[in-house]
Motif scaffolding. Sequence first.
Motif, PDB file in Angstrom:
ATOM      1  N   PHE A   1       0.889  -1.131   0.261  1.00 32.81           N
ATOM      2  CA  PHE A   1      -0.091   0.110   0.030  1.00 32.81           C
ATOM      3  C   PHE A   1       1.047   1.293  -0.121  1.00 32.81           C
ATOM      4  O   PHE A   1       2.090   1.231   0.377  1.00 32.81           O
ATOM      5  N   VAL A   2       0.304   2.373  -0.542  1.00 31.83           N
ATOM      6  CA  VAL A   2       0.942   3.540  -0.306  1.00 31.83           C
ATOM      7  C   VAL A   2       0.381   4.594   0.358  1.00 31.83           C
ATOM      8  O   VAL A   2       0.909   5.690   1.019  1.00 31.83           O
ATOM      9  N   LYS A   3      -0.771   4.093   1.145  1.00 28.96           N
ATOM     10  CA  LYS A   3      -1.857   4.769   2.166  1.00 28.96           C
ATOM     11  C   LYS A   3      -2.563   3.983   2.885  1.00 28.96           C
ATOM     12  O   LYS A   3      -3.283   3.123   2.240  1.00 28.96           O
ATOM     13  N   LEU A   4      -2.685   4.279   4.236  1.00 28.29           N
ATOM     14  CA  LEU A   4      -3.654   3.568   4.796  1.00 28.29           C
ATOM     15  C   LEU A   4      -4.738   4.813   5.404  1.00 28.29           C
ATOM     16  O   LEU A   4      -4.599   5.947   5.646  1.00 28.29           O
ATOM     17  N   ALA A   5      -6.229   4.184   5.616  1.00 31.36           N
ATOM     18  CA  ALA A   5      -7.092   4.894   6.420  1.00 31.36           C
ATOM     19  C   ALA A   5      -8.007   3.976   7.117  1.00 31.36           C
ATOM     20  O   ALA A   5      -8.299   2.985   6.878  1.00 31.36           O
TER      21      ALA A   5
ATOM     22  N   CYS B   1      -8.929   0.627   5.482  1.00 28.17           N
ATOM     23  CA  CYS B   1      -8.652   0.397   3.924  1.00 28.17           C
ATOM     24  C   CYS B   1      -7.031   1.002   3.576  1.00 28.17           C
ATOM     25  O   CYS B   1      -6.480   1.708   4.285  1.00 28.17           O
ATOM     26  N   GLY B   2      -6.542   0.034   2.653  1.00 31.46           N
ATOM     27  CA  GLY B   2      -5.105   0.508   1.998  1.00 31.46           C
ATOM     28  C   GLY B   2      -5.435   0.868   0.597  1.00 31.46           C
ATOM     29  O   GLY B   2      -6.114   0.015  -0.113  1.00 31.46           O
TER      30      GLY B   2
ATOM     31  N   LYS C   1      -3.349   1.517  -7.449  1.00 28.91           N
ATOM     32  CA  LYS C   1      -4.890   2.410  -7.311  1.00 28.91           C
ATOM     33  C   LYS C   1      -5.838   1.934  -7.033  1.00 28.91           C
ATOM     34  O   LYS C   1      -7.138   2.278  -7.178  1.00 28.91           O
ATOM     35  N   HIS C   2      -5.940   0.608  -6.614  1.00 25.08           N
ATOM     36  CA  HIS C   2      -7.074  -0.224  -6.056  1.00 25.08           C
ATOM     37  C   HIS C   2      -6.880  -0.211  -4.244  1.00 25.08           C
ATOM     38  O   HIS C   2      -5.995   0.058  -3.983  1.00 25.08           O
TER      39      HIS C   2
ATOM     40  N   VAL D   1     -15.612  -4.390   1.053  1.00 23.35           N
ATOM     41  CA  VAL D   1     -15.534  -4.540  -0.007  1.00 23.35           C
ATOM     42  C   VAL D   1     -15.899  -3.480  -1.100  1.00 23.35           C
ATOM     43  O   VAL D   1     -16.556  -2.789  -1.417  1.00 23.35           O
ATOM     44  N   ALA D   2     -14.416  -2.693  -1.593  1.00 21.97           N
ATOM     45  CA  ALA D   2     -14.343  -1.441  -2.149  1.00 21.97           C
ATOM     46  C   ALA D   2     -14.506  -2.119  -3.693  1.00 21.97           C
ATOM     47  O   ALA D   2     -14.454  -3.010  -4.227  1.00 21.97           O
ATOM     48  N   PRO D   3     -15.355  -0.948  -4.305  1.00 24.95           N
ATOM     49  CA  PRO D   3     -15.564  -1.272  -5.891  1.00 24.95           C
ATOM     50  C   PRO D   3     -14.135  -1.459  -6.600  1.00 24.95           C
ATOM     51  O   PRO D   3     -13.231  -0.708  -6.226  1.00 24.95           O
ATOM     52  N   PRO D   4     -14.206  -2.052  -7.752  1.00 24.02           N
ATOM     53  CA  PRO D   4     -13.156  -2.447  -8.489  1.00 24.02           C
ATOM     54  C   PRO D   4     -12.865  -1.166  -9.526  1.00 24.02           C
ATOM     55  O   PRO D   4     -12.871  -1.435 -10.769  1.00 24.02           O
ATOM     56  N   VAL D   5     -12.504  -0.120  -9.083  1.00 22.70           N
ATOM     57  CA  VAL D   5     -12.310   1.114  -9.861  1.00 22.70           C
ATOM     58  C   VAL D   5     -10.741   1.705  -9.530  1.00 22.70           C
ATOM     59  O   VAL D   5     -10.568   1.495  -8.263  1.00 22.70           O
ATOM     60  N   ASP D   6     -10.243   2.553 -10.139  1.00 21.32           N
ATOM     61  CA  ASP D   6      -8.921   3.155  -9.872  1.00 21.32           C
ATOM     62  C   ASP D   6      -9.238   4.292  -8.855  1.00 21.32           C
ATOM     63  O   ASP D   6     -10.176   5.185  -9.148  1.00 21.32           O
ATOM     64  N   PHE D   7      -8.518   4.479  -7.798  1.00 19.00           N
ATOM     65  CA  PHE D   7      -8.549   5.424  -6.702  1.00 19.00           C
ATOM     66  C   PHE D   7      -7.452   6.226  -6.770  1.00 19.00           C
ATOM     67  O   PHE D   7      -6.191   5.623  -6.802  1.00 19.00           O
ATOM     68  N   VAL D   8      -7.388   7.576  -6.334  1.00 17.27           N
ATOM     69  CA  VAL D   8      -6.166   8.365  -5.902  1.00 17.27           C
ATOM     70  C   VAL D   8      -5.877   8.609  -4.279  1.00 17.27           C
ATOM     71  O   VAL D   8      -5.024   9.030  -3.892  1.00 17.27           O
ATOM     72  N   ASP D   9      -7.036   8.437  -3.716  1.00  9.83           N
ATOM     73  CA  ASP D   9      -7.217   8.776  -2.504  1.00  9.83           C
ATOM     74  C   ASP D   9      -8.379   7.866  -1.734  1.00  9.83           C
ATOM     75  O   ASP D   9      -9.323   7.698  -2.495  1.00  9.83           O
ATOM     76  N   VAL D  10      -8.138   7.570  -0.518  1.00 11.85           N
ATOM     77  CA  VAL D  10      -9.014   6.934   0.473  1.00 11.85           C
ATOM     78  C   VAL D  10      -9.285   7.441   1.673  1.00 11.85           C
ATOM     79  O   VAL D  10      -8.480   7.873   2.273  1.00 11.85           O
ATOM     80  N   VAL D  11     -10.673   7.511   2.451  1.00 12.38           N
ATOM     81  CA  VAL D  11     -11.028   7.873   3.429  1.00 12.38           C
ATOM     82  C   VAL D  11     -11.867   6.923   4.043  1.00 12.38           C
ATOM     83  O   VAL D  11     -12.773   6.458   3.364  1.00 12.38           O
TER      84      VAL D  11
END
Length: 358
Positions: A144-148, A155-156, A161-162, A183-193
């Motif tokens: 992961f590059v970020k955790l929330a 979430c990671g 970008k998943h 269960v996150a949607p299978p799309v590309d993200f740049v940030d998560v909260v």
Amino acid sequence: AVSMVLPRLKSFAILATDAGLGSFSCGLSMDGNPVCWGAGQPWKNPTSNMDGKKLESLSLMISGNGKMCGLTQAGEIACGGFEGTSSYEAFSPMKPPSGKFKQVVTGYAFGCGLTVAGAAKCWGAWELHKAPWYLAMPSHAGPFVKLAAGRSHVCGLSPNKHVVCWGAGKTDTGNRPEWGQSVAPPVDFVDVVASKSFSCGIQASGQIWCWGRVPNDYTKVKTIAGSFVKLVTANCGYCGLTKAGSVACSGCAWKGGLTALTGKYTDIGIAEYGGNYQNLCAVTTSGLRLECSRSNTSTVFYADSSLKISALEVGANGMVCVLAGPGIPVCYRLSHATSSPRLVPTSGPAGLGHALPL
């Protein structure tokens, strides 16, 4: 209470507590020393047991009597605060893993650290009400590059970008889904909260996409179209800040809805007050005004600053703090008098550099 003059801070956070402690804030002085202020009792001060360690970042935990974890300047995780004697208190919040980390996040009674290699090392409990008092929050290999962290899930965001989430709410009908859909949607993200019972992300396209259960709103997928650069959540809704500085919100319909402010802004946050009001607060592009709106009303109330605001943090019980000028903390409590809701300084002249001590 006697007010205290706070040192200049380089960062800070507000504890969003529902543990009977009231709201308090913690910040880092310019040289990395943690300092806390607010409505807690001295024996609950989350800076205790820190052994004088200097920090680069901090995250507050709402388990029991309030705790704080942060990254030291050497990249290690340090935690402080009241250490209870019950089985889950002794097991969970105060025993972080060793190693080098890039980020630390905390939930209700757990923490997770992002290692240099991108793995999530977690400790503590995501569930405190089942025999034998806890269910351990598992770790995840990532990368992961970020955790929330939400209340009971994590979430990671991966390099591709998943988003991957774990903890409470593994399926729509499974493990405590009301505490966080995993269960996150299978799309590309740049940030998560992550919020109390749902999670949101900003897609690569700029659109906001949320999943899980927003309280009293059972639609499985919520989106807000636009080109967003920041996303904030409350227990019942979420708002985004666009590249152009405008704000859009969704959720909290059963509380009258989140009222979006109509100006141009550089930072936003949602302050919750007593479970009845959700207040969208934002810093204007001039940096000299803090504006807030309240759910179920179109009223906008504000506080002006003589110094440019550089950071905004909000929390439970109507606490709103900013850093003004060269790291001067200015704190307010939202007043919800029916006739004139307003921002009330916690103490001192206009709240400037003053706050209520622990």
